[in-house]
Design a protein around this motif. Structure first.
Motif, PDB file in Angstrom:
ATOM      1  N   UNK A 167       0.838  -1.202   0.000  1.00  0.00           N
ATOM      2  CA  UNK A 167       0.000   0.000   0.000  1.00  0.00           C
ATOM      3  C   UNK A 167       0.866   1.243   0.000  1.00  0.00           C
ATOM      4  N   UNK A 168       0.316   2.311  -0.544  1.00  0.00           N
ATOM      5  CA  UNK A 168       0.821   3.652  -0.281  1.00  0.00           C
ATOM      6  C   UNK A 168      -0.074   4.250   0.799  1.00  0.00           C
ATOM      7  N   UNK A 169       0.504   4.660   1.893  1.00  0.00           N
ATOM      8  CA  UNK A 169      -0.277   5.105   3.046  1.00  0.00           C
ATOM      9  C   UNK A 169       0.204   6.471   3.520  1.00  0.00           C
ATOM     10  N   UNK A 170      -0.669   7.134   4.245  1.00  0.00           N
ATOM     11  CA  UNK A 170      -0.311   8.318   5.006  1.00  0.00           C
ATOM     12  C   UNK A 170      -0.600   8.032   6.469  1.00  0.00           C
ATOM     13  N   UNK A 171       0.403   8.214   7.306  1.00  0.00           N
ATOM     14  CA  UNK A 171       0.327   7.793   8.695  1.00  0.00           C
ATOM     15  C   UNK A 171       0.390   8.982   9.636  1.00  0.00           C
ATOM     16  N   UNK A 172      -0.080   8.746  10.854  1.00  0.00           N
ATOM     17  CA  UNK A 172       0.098   9.702  11.938  1.00  0.00           C
ATOM     18  C   UNK A 172       0.264   8.920  13.239  1.00  0.00           C
ATOM     19  N   UNK A 173       0.878   9.557  14.203  1.00  0.00           N
ATOM     20  CA  UNK A 173       1.079   8.919  15.501  1.00  0.00           C
ATOM     21  C   UNK A 173      -0.262   8.657  16.182  1.00  0.00           C
ATOM     22  N   UNK A 174      -0.342   7.683  17.088  1.00  0.00           N
ATOM     23  CA  UNK A 174      -1.617   7.405  17.774  1.00  0.00           C
ATOM     24  C   UNK A 174      -2.125   8.644  18.490  1.00  0.00           C
ATOM     25  N   UNK A 175      -3.362   8.961  18.257  1.00  0.00           N
ATOM     26  CA  UNK A 175      -3.947  10.150  18.881  1.00  0.00           C
ATOM     27  C   UNK A 175      -5.442   9.933  19.033  1.00  0.00           C
ATOM     28  N   UNK A 176      -5.982  10.382  20.158  1.00  0.00           N
ATOM     29  CA  UNK A 176      -7.417  10.272  20.408  1.00  0.00           C
ATOM     30  C   UNK A 176      -7.903  11.450  21.219  1.00  0.00           C
ATOM     31  N   UNK A 177      -9.188  11.493  21.449  1.00  0.00           N
ATOM     32  CA  UNK A 177      -9.749  12.548  22.273  1.00  0.00           C
ATOM     33  C   UNK A 177      -9.237  12.392  23.707  1.00  0.00           C
ATOM     34  N   UNK A 178      -8.937  13.514  24.336  1.00  0.00           N
ATOM     35  CA  UNK A 178      -8.376  13.503  25.685  1.00  0.00           C
ATOM     36  C   UNK A 178      -9.282  14.303  26.602  1.00  0.00           C
ATOM     37  N   UNK A 179     -10.179  13.592  27.314  1.00  0.00           N
ATOM     38  CA  UNK A 179     -11.139  14.223  28.216  1.00  0.00           C
ATOM     39  C   UNK A 179     -11.150  13.494  29.553  1.00  0.00           C
ATOM     40  N   UNK A 180     -11.504  14.217  30.587  1.00  0.00           N
ATOM     41  CA  UNK A 180     -11.637  13.584  31.889  1.00  0.00           C
ATOM     42  C   UNK A 180     -12.686  12.482  31.827  1.00  0.00           C
ATOM     43  N   UNK A 181     -12.321  11.279  32.283  1.00  0.00           N
ATOM     44  CA  UNK A 181     -13.181  10.094  32.317  1.00  0.00           C
ATOM     45  C   UNK A 181     -13.592   9.636  30.920  1.00  0.00           C
ATOM     46  N   UNK A 182     -12.867  10.051  29.897  1.00  0.00           N
ATOM     47  CA  UNK A 182     -13.197   9.633  28.542  1.00  0.00           C
ATOM     48  C   UNK A 182     -12.400   8.407  28.125  1.00  0.00           C
ATOM     49  N   UNK A 183     -12.791   7.828  27.007  1.00  0.00           N
ATOM     50  CA  UNK A 183     -12.084   6.667  26.463  1.00  0.00           C
ATOM     51  C   UNK A 183     -10.706   7.100  25.969  1.00  0.00           C
TER      52      UNK A 183
END
Length: 817
Positions: free
Chosen positions: A155-171
């Motif tokens: 594949x030709x891909x575009x990547x990014x470092x792991x990142x998610x929403x950052x909230x108190x008591x969030x997933x």
């Protein structure tokens, strides 16, 4: 020994709470403590042999062992953490085209918009690109090729470092990706050159062979089920541990009724399969006595049964993908089988402690997951509640025989076990999810026997047996699930089916766990039977938890991290207002359902007084209908057109206009924009119609500016020239920091101390623009960017204004810098 094993797990858990991995002096300090503890272990062993420890002092000889075990667990987890973080995507290669060759390493999840799968990289071009060994890729196009597990692709891909929403008591998506060994996520570039290409050849290795086997079984099972099988995803979950195809509405029903533990291959299912296999193996082995080998005379039947049960548990766990409950059950079955084969008797609590130590040694990140706490917690509660109980306890002295006695005893045991688990899971359910299913005992009383004794064996039979027998078994299993779903939907519809509270603080959870131990204590430990119920009083703080209230005359503003969009919670002493509701998140979800409503419930917001939707762009109204569904009585104020779906869903609606004001608990709220002429003008787009809200208590003020642009900023300045009605300590930056907004004149008029840019990580608009950020920093404003800082909270206290960002306050070592 149990204390030593628990200390090992505690050391690993402690490392997962660290903001940074130990290095340098910290690592040497841990090593020094471990060496001292080892010396203490040796000294205590010698002293015990010489008779120095006797009587009450004998137990103290274990303390050095416990300390050493905790230090070793901490060091082991730190070493594993360093190794995993070293396998990272170089920031310089984010969002750049990279050609990767590798193997599809998981069951792909296919949907209308494409596929999502794990990908193990074997080659990279250009070779200097620093790409992790395992990626999570999405391939989005109208008709994606069906990617299968175990296939080799380029594949030709575009990547990014792991990142998610950052909230108190969030997933915590970043932690979940870390547990899966995924150190980068990305998109397959379907139109890039070279085009995606499936390669020939077998990748080899038992892991890929297992993934291929599971994929083939899933394909054959789906082919055997009817095309209109609504609950086919449930059967896949029970047979293969694949829950991706369970409909969201059905999943919500299962959550409200507390039966989600039955929708994966849990310890109950693994133990059941192991027991059935052991019985079958023992029966076959006994019947081989008449053969020429006379094998039962050489190897005792019970040992063969234990070996067959262990092998069945291992195979079923592998089939399920080895989720944490399955790992726990497999470990316990294997330890029991080994002890039985060695003619050793071993207590369940020892087996449970060994299983915990083995699992967290293999996967140190499992120690901070809900699956581990709930799985081990349920078994621990059962073991604790069974202590001191004897068969026939509570029976009359007369001899009762026959099936009635056996039925009564089994039903009584099942009822006591269900009561113990229900009571024991309350603190953990509140701590992880902020809710407890009140109808769970009724739901599980029917669901457990139906799912465990009927649906699961039928699903496995349909998985393993050839057609047409498999078709018949799967249809029967689906009919049973459909019948059970009617019962569960009826229970879920009860108005008070679920008890919700804020996520309780640690001390309240500890009190509730003490209450569990008090209520379930065996009679030998607690002789006053009636007083055991006093332990239920210790549940009250956890059941009634809520976030700290705001004093009268003060306000709290929380900029929720929802990616590219706006969502702001404003709280006063007795009222709550939500400004905007974030963007859609895929085709079947949005920020309201996935982030905002869970955030509000986790903080104890039981009533939402007002919802403001600033304007008609999806990144501002995307989650509004989910919020309205969760809080049906909320009053809504928007600048949306009359036929908009959000306006139609609202119970009450008013158009936000300049000059509208109200006062809550000593705090003033005022709309500064738009005007009636602005809404009527065909030359003004949705951004220019944004509802601009100002909150003030006379000492501090916050300005929520929506997506207004240069003309609206100029109009606000001109209308309020010579007045400080635009001045604010806190500013939600207009249009996420776009170059179309935040003019120098507007910045001078507002003169904010703090500016928050709510923008997604590596968003396609490149918000916020560096030039805009520099303008605010040039006047001395402190800037926060949600992609880097997570949720940001401001709270007034008299003349003091406190500001805190989630990624700083709750820092963990795996969060990206």
């Amino acid at each position: 020994m149990r204390a030593v094993l628990l200390a090992w797990a505690a050391g690993i858990w402690l490392l997962q709470q660290s903001a940074d991995l130990p290095a340098g002096r910290a690592a040497w300090a841990v090593a020094g403590v471990a060496v001292l503890a080892a010396c203490a272990v040796l000294a205590s062993a010698l002293a015990f042999r010489s008779g120095a420890f006797r009587g009450r002092w004998a137990a103290w000889r274990w303390l050095p062992c416990v300390l050493l075990s905790a230090c070793l667990g901490f060091g082991w987890a730190a070493w594993r953490g360093h190794a995993r973080l070293a396998d990272a995507l170089a920031p310089a290669w984010e969002q750049r085209d990279i050609t990767v060759t590798g193997v599809v390493a998981s069951l792909p999840v296919h949907g209308p918009g494409g596929s999502r799968f794990h990908f193990d990289v074997t080659a990279v071009a250009p070779s200097r690109a620093g790409v992790p060994k395992r990626l999570q890729l999405s391939w989005s196009r109208p008709t994606p090729a069906l990617v299968r597990a175990g296939e080799r692709w380029r594949f030709v891909v575009r990547l990014k470092r792991p990142h998610g929403f950052a909230n108190w008591h969030g997933f915590d998506a970043e932690y979940w990706l870390l547990t899966q060994g995924i150190r980068a996520t990305g998109q397959v570039r379907g139109k890039a050159m070279p085009l995606p290409e499936r390669l020939q050849g077998d990748p080899g290795g038992w892991r890929y062979a297992l993934a291929v086997w599971r994929d083939k079984l899933r394909t054959s099972m789906k082919a055997a089920m009817p095309a209109d099988a609504r609950y086919g995803g449930v059967l896949l979950a029970l047979a293969l541990g694949d829950r991706a195809e369970i409909a969201p509405a059905d999943w919500q029903t299962f959550q409200r009724t507390g039966v989600t533990h039955l929708l994966a291959i849990s310890g109950l299912h693994v133990t059941l399969v192991a027991g059935l296999a052991a019985l079958a193996g023992a029966g076959c082995w006994r019947r081989s006595c008449g053969t020429r080998g006379a094998w039962p005379l050489r190897v005792p039947t019970p040992r063969v049964a234990a070996l067959v049960g262990c092998a069945a548990a291992l195979g079923y766990g592998a089939l399920s993908g080895f989720g944490i409950p399955a790992r726990r059950a497999v470990c316990m079955v294997a330890i029991f089988a080994l002890a039985f084969g060695a003619n050793r008797s071993v207590g369940v609590s020892y087996v449970l402690a060994w299983a915990l130590a083995i699992i967290v040694a293999i996967d140190p990140w499992a120690v901070d997951t809900a699956g581990l706490w709930l799985s081990f917690g349920a078994v621990a509660v059962l073991v604790y509640a069974a202590r001191g109980r004897r068969d026939g306890e509570g029976e009359s002295l007369e001899v009762i025989s026959g099936w009635r006695y056996r039925l009564r005893r089994h039903l009584g045991s099942a009822a006591r076990a269900q009561f113990a688990v229900t009571l024991g899971m309350i603190p953990l359910s509140l701590a992880w999810f902020g809710q407890v299913s009140l109808v769970g005992p009724l739901a599980n009383a029917v669901a457990i026997p139906v799912m465990a004794l009927l649906v699961t064996p039928l699903s496995l039979g349909g998985l393993m047996l050839p057609s047409p027998l498999a078709d018949v078994l799967l249809r029967l299993a689906h009919a049973l699930v459909a019948w059970l779903a009617v019962w569960l939907e009826w229970l879920s519809a009860w108005p008070h089916a679920v008890w919700r509270a804020a996520i309780p603080p640690a001390w309240a959870t500890g009190l509730a766990l003490t209450g569990v131990a008090w209520c379930l204590a065996p009679r030998s430990a607690f002789p006053w039977e009636r007083l055991r119920w006093l332990g239920a009083g210790l549940f009250v703080p956890a059941l009634t938890a809520s976030s700290p209230r705001v004093p009268a005359g003060e306000f709290r503003v929380t900029m929720i991290d929802i990616g590219q969009g706006n969502a702001v919670l404003v709280e006063t002493a007795g009222h709550q207002l939500l400004y905007d509701a974030g963007p859609p998140l895929g085709e079947h979800s949005d920020a309201g359902e996935r982030v905002i409503v869970p955030f509000l419930r986790a903080h104890g917001v039981t009533r939402l007084d007002r919802l403001v939707v600033s304007h008609a762009h999806a990144d501002h109204y995307g989650g509004a209908r989910a919020v309205i569904a969760a809080y049906p009585g909320v009053a809504t104020a928007t600048s949306l057109p009359p036929d908009h779906a959000v306006r139609q869903a609202a119970a009450t609606h008013r158009t936000c206009l300049d000059g509208q004001r109200w006062r809550w608990d000593g705090v003033d709220f005022a709309f500064l924009h738009p005007e009636t002429a602005t809404l009527a003008s065909p030359d003004v787009g949705p951004n220019g119609r944004s509802c601009v809200l100002r909150i003030s208590n006379g000492r501090h003020a916050a300005l929520l500016a929506g997506d207004i642009e240069r003309p609206q900023e100029a109009a606000l300045i001109a209308k309020r020239a010579g007045r400080r009605s635009l001045a604010a300590d806190i500013l939600l930056a207009p249009h996420h920091g776009s170059l179309t907004s935040s003019t120098p004149g507007f910045i001078r008029a507002v003169a904010p101390r703090y500016v928050v840019f709510q923008a997604g990580f590596h968003n396609r608009f490149a918000h916020p623009r560096p030039a805009v950020v520099s303008r605010y920093q040039g006047i001395g404003s402190r800037t926060f960017i949600s992609a880097a800082d997570g949720a940001v909270r401001f709270e007034t206290r008299g003349e003091t204004l406190n500001a805190v960002a989630y990624r700083s306050a709750a820092r963990r070592y795996w969060m990206i810098r």
